[in-house]
Design a protein around this motif. Structure first.
Motif, PDB file in Angstrom:
ATOM      1  N   ASP A   1     -10.924  20.690  23.966  1.00  0.00           N
ATOM      2  CA  ASP A   1     -10.487  21.554  24.952  1.00  0.00           C
ATOM      3  C   ASP A   1     -10.331  21.188  26.455  1.00  0.00           C
ATOM      4  O   ASP A   1      -9.548  21.672  27.161  1.00  0.00           O
ATOM      5  CB  ASP A   1     -10.980  22.924  24.906  1.00  0.00           C
ATOM      6  CG  ASP A   1     -10.812  23.601  23.745  1.00  0.00           C
ATOM      7  OD1 ASP A   1      -9.582  23.293  22.890  1.00  0.00           O
ATOM      8  OD2 ASP A   1     -11.312  24.711  23.264  1.00  0.00           O
TER       9      ASP A   1
ATOM     10  N   GLY B   1     -13.901  22.547  19.761  1.00  0.00           N
ATOM     11  CA  GLY B   1     -13.333  23.550  20.644  1.00  0.00           C
ATOM     12  C   GLY B   1     -13.013  24.540  20.269  1.00  0.00           C
ATOM     13  O   GLY B   1     -13.456  25.181  19.220  1.00  0.00           O
ATOM     14  N   THR B   2     -11.680  25.308  20.523  1.00  0.00           N
ATOM     15  CA  THR B   2     -11.216  26.557  20.300  1.00  0.00           C
ATOM     16  C   THR B   2     -10.106  26.572  19.341  1.00  0.00           C
ATOM     17  O   THR B   2      -9.469  27.733  18.881  1.00  0.00           O
ATOM     18  CB  THR B   2     -11.369  27.810  21.284  1.00  0.00           C
ATOM     19  OG1 THR B   2     -10.214  27.037  22.424  1.00  0.00           O
ATOM     20  CG2 THR B   2     -12.456  27.787  22.001  1.00  0.00           C
ATOM     21  N   HIS B   3      -9.360  25.276  19.040  1.00  0.00           N
ATOM     22  CA  HIS B   3      -8.144  25.159  18.594  1.00  0.00           C
ATOM     23  C   HIS B   3      -8.509  25.317  16.792  1.00  0.00           C
ATOM     24  O   HIS B   3      -9.273  24.522  16.839  1.00  0.00           O
ATOM     25  CB  HIS B   3      -7.365  24.093  18.928  1.00  0.00           C
ATOM     26  CG  HIS B   3      -5.840  24.322  18.746  1.00  0.00           C
ATOM     27  ND1 HIS B   3      -5.397  23.848  17.380  1.00  0.00           N
ATOM     28  CD2 HIS B   3      -4.646  24.848  19.267  1.00  0.00           C
ATOM     29  CE1 HIS B   3      -3.978  24.122  17.487  1.00  0.00           C
ATOM     30  NE2 HIS B   3      -3.937  24.534  18.385  1.00  0.00           N
TER      31      HIS B   3
ATOM     32  N   TYR C   1      -8.917  21.465  15.268  1.00  0.00           N
ATOM     33  CA  TYR C   1     -10.275  20.730  15.313  1.00  0.00           C
ATOM     34  C   TYR C   1     -11.236  20.691  14.518  1.00  0.00           C
ATOM     35  O   TYR C   1     -10.958  21.608  13.271  1.00  0.00           O
ATOM     36  CB  TYR C   1     -10.773  21.263  16.666  1.00  0.00           C
ATOM     37  CG  TYR C   1     -10.002  21.167  17.938  1.00  0.00           C
ATOM     38  CD1 TYR C   1      -8.792  20.299  18.077  1.00  0.00           C
ATOM     39  CD2 TYR C   1     -10.598  21.902  19.015  1.00  0.00           C
ATOM     40  CE1 TYR C   1      -8.127  20.331  19.258  1.00  0.00           C
ATOM     41  CE2 TYR C   1      -9.604  22.044  20.360  1.00  0.00           C
ATOM     42  CZ  TYR C   1      -8.546  21.154  20.212  1.00  0.00           C
ATOM     43  OH  TYR C   1      -7.887  21.107  21.477  1.00  0.00           O
TER      44      TYR C   1
ATOM     45  N   THR D   1     -14.588  24.536  14.816  1.00  0.00           N
ATOM     46  CA  THR D   1     -13.806  25.342  15.866  1.00  0.00           C
ATOM     47  C   THR D   1     -14.614  26.731  16.328  1.00  0.00           C
ATOM     48  O   THR D   1     -15.126  27.053  15.214  1.00  0.00           O
ATOM     49  CB  THR D   1     -12.367  25.778  15.190  1.00  0.00           C
ATOM     50  OG1 THR D   1     -11.591  24.633  14.953  1.00  0.00           O
ATOM     51  CG2 THR D   1     -11.642  26.713  16.245  1.00  0.00           C
TER      52      THR D   1
ATOM     53  N   TYR E   1     -19.624  25.631  24.093  1.00  0.00           N
ATOM     54  CA  TYR E   1     -18.826  24.274  24.043  1.00  0.00           C
ATOM     55  C   TYR E   1     -20.208  23.416  23.536  1.00  0.00           C
ATOM     56  O   TYR E   1     -20.210  22.475  22.855  1.00  0.00           O
ATOM     57  CB  TYR E   1     -18.249  23.823  25.022  1.00  0.00           C
ATOM     58  CG  TYR E   1     -16.833  24.305  25.138  1.00  0.00           C
ATOM     59  CD1 TYR E   1     -15.846  23.865  24.284  1.00  0.00           C
ATOM     60  CD2 TYR E   1     -16.621  25.401  25.886  1.00  0.00           C
ATOM     61  CE1 TYR E   1     -14.543  24.358  24.278  1.00  0.00           C
ATOM     62  CE2 TYR E   1     -15.131  25.838  25.931  1.00  0.00           C
ATOM     63  CZ  TYR E   1     -14.242  25.273  25.141  1.00  0.00           C
ATOM     64  OH  TYR E   1     -12.914  25.823  25.021  1.00  0.00           O
TER      65      TYR E   1
END
Length: 458
Positions: free
Chosen positions: A222, A242-244, A247, A250, A285
């Motif tokens: 991210d 990350g947040t997607h 990934y 997540t 993170y």
């Protein structure tokens, strides 16, 4: 350090014993005079030693050198003569590291290094002996000490590898030979040596070379600057956190709690509820990187989750205290970069809803000729995220204040050259409806002292 006999070391280095006994056992290592603090130390020294008087208290001592004369024959001094002292030193470092086939994690990043390292150590330490860097002491001169902290009982190691200038991570890689590398994020720091943001990104990207084009590299996908890393020639595995949803690890359903963050980790179509002490999305993170690393080392994510929730957040890392006049204090006086500033301001905004939000900010250091531009960018961050009152301390910090004023933000702005008058102002403007973020770095003693004074119970 794993103990060695002089004979073993001499054979390892292809050196000649010119004084002393092959039977002496070595327990410590050093490559500078000031690093000799114990008897039975192996000292690599290229130059002639003059101050024998100081060193005598540490005899018996083993000296590895390319220069030695009979006049230096002293009782308790063993001497191994080699053709090239530096070459012998790096041979010793290489051979010592190769003795241990254990997972070694190396961590770099503009912010979050120490927290991520401590999370990994905390999770692994339940049933393993771990070698690790002490606090945030990650200087080049400490590398040998940390390498030699690995012995026969060590099951894993986790080390910070900071960037002061290009080549630092590659140098650290020569010592530690990491099997897992982590880049937490890349902001703007150490530009006095890296010269440009692009140079700083390349310096962080040295982690791929430190892994010797193999192993596992964990990156925060991210983070905009981490996405600029040139990894086209890296042949190892890359793990994205990350947040997607695309990934590898997540985070979703991120929620602020009183003393930490709740979130869900998604990994290979499985979900794992998590709680990590310490407020802020940046803490999520840090946790994601730590979880990915320990999972690579064989720790199940459910077990890691149970251990993570007992992690103790680090001192001066957005610690919450009751402050003067009933206010709330956010003490973030550990480091000062634009990356950590953005994280801190977002925490202030989130947990300060409905309150008068005050930010007390010091100077960002190690920027060289980039000082003005980076402080302007910091001012832009403040203008974007917003505070009710901004107080800056220091000449360069005033640049942030000037930018906020120019932006037209409806913020009361105060600038001071030092912290002497700040306390008088705060006593007048803070109350139980106020939350105060105070942020500087570990070298800003005046700001650290002010943070302590702002607490109700010091």
């Amino acid at each position: 350090m794993k103990p060695f006999s002089v004979k073993h070391i001499r054979t390892m280095l292809a050196g000649d014993l010119v004084q002393g006994s092959d039977d002496m056992i070595v327990h410590y290592g050093a490559y500078r005079l000031k690093q000799v603090r114990n008897t039975h130390t192996l000292l690599f020294l290229k130059k002639r030693i003059v101050d024998w008087k100081r060193l005598k208290q540490f005899f018996p001592l083993v000296l590895v050198t390319e220069q030695f004369s009979p006049i230096e024959r002293l009782e308790g001094l063993t001497v191994i003569k080699v053709k090239d002292t530096e070459e012998a030193y790096w041979r010793f470092v290489k051979d010592y590291r190769n003795l241990f086939q254990i997972p070694v994690v190396a961590i770099t990043g503009t912010s979050g290094k120490t927290t991520t390292k401590e999370m990994i150590r905390h999770i692994l330490s339940t049933d393993k002996k771990i070698a690790y860097t002490n606090s945030s002491n990650n200087s080049r001169t400490a590398h040998l000490h940390y390498l030699l902290s690995i012995d026969e009982d060590t099951e894993a190691a986790v080390f910070e590898t900071a960037v002061g200038s290009p080549g630092d991570i590659i140098n650290a890689g020569r010592y530690f030979k990491p099997t897992i590398g982590i880049i937490t994020n890349i902001g703007a720091h150490h530009l006095n040596y890296c010269k440009t943001i692009e140079g700083y990104i390349r310096a962080k990207g040295e982690m791929a070379a430190a892994l010797h084009q193999k192993g596992v590299l964990i990156i925060n996908a991210d983070d905009p600057n981490s996405r600029k890393l040139d990894l086209t020639n890296y042949n190892g595995r890359i793990i994205k956190v990350g947040t997607h949803s695309s990934y590898d690890y997540t985070a979703s359903d991120i929620v602020f709690c009183t003393d930490g963050m709740r979130f869900t980790v998604h990994y290979k179509q499985q979900t794992y509820p998590m709680f990590v002490p310490g407020v802020g999305e940046h803490q999520v993170y840090n946790a994601l990187a730590a979880l990915a690393a320990v999972h690579e080392m064989g720790i199940h994510l459910s077990d890691a989750a149970n251990q993570l929730k007992t992690f103790k957040n680090l001192n001066k890392h957005l610690q919450i205290f009751e402050g003067i006049n009933g206010s709330t204090i956010l003490d973030d006086t550990w480091s000062m970069t634009t990356t950590s500033l953005e994280a801190a301001l977002n925490v202030l905004k989130e947990i300060g809803q409905g309150k008068n939000k005050i930010a007390i900010l010091g100077t960002i250091t190690d920027l060289g000729s980039w000082g003005y531009i980076i402080h302007e960018q910091a001012g832009e961050l403040i203008a974007q995220i917003g505070v009710d009152v901004l107080i800056t301390i220091g000449e360069h910090a005033r640049i942030m204040a000037d930018h906020v004023v120019a932006s037209g933000l409806n913020t009361r702005v105060y600038t001071f050259n030092n912290s002497i008058l700040v306390m008088d102002l705060l006593k007048k403007i803070v109350d139980e409806h106020t939350i105060v973020l105070i942020k500087g770095d570990m070298y800003s003693k005046a700001i650290i002292d002010l943070a302590v004074k702002l607490r109700k119970n010091k």
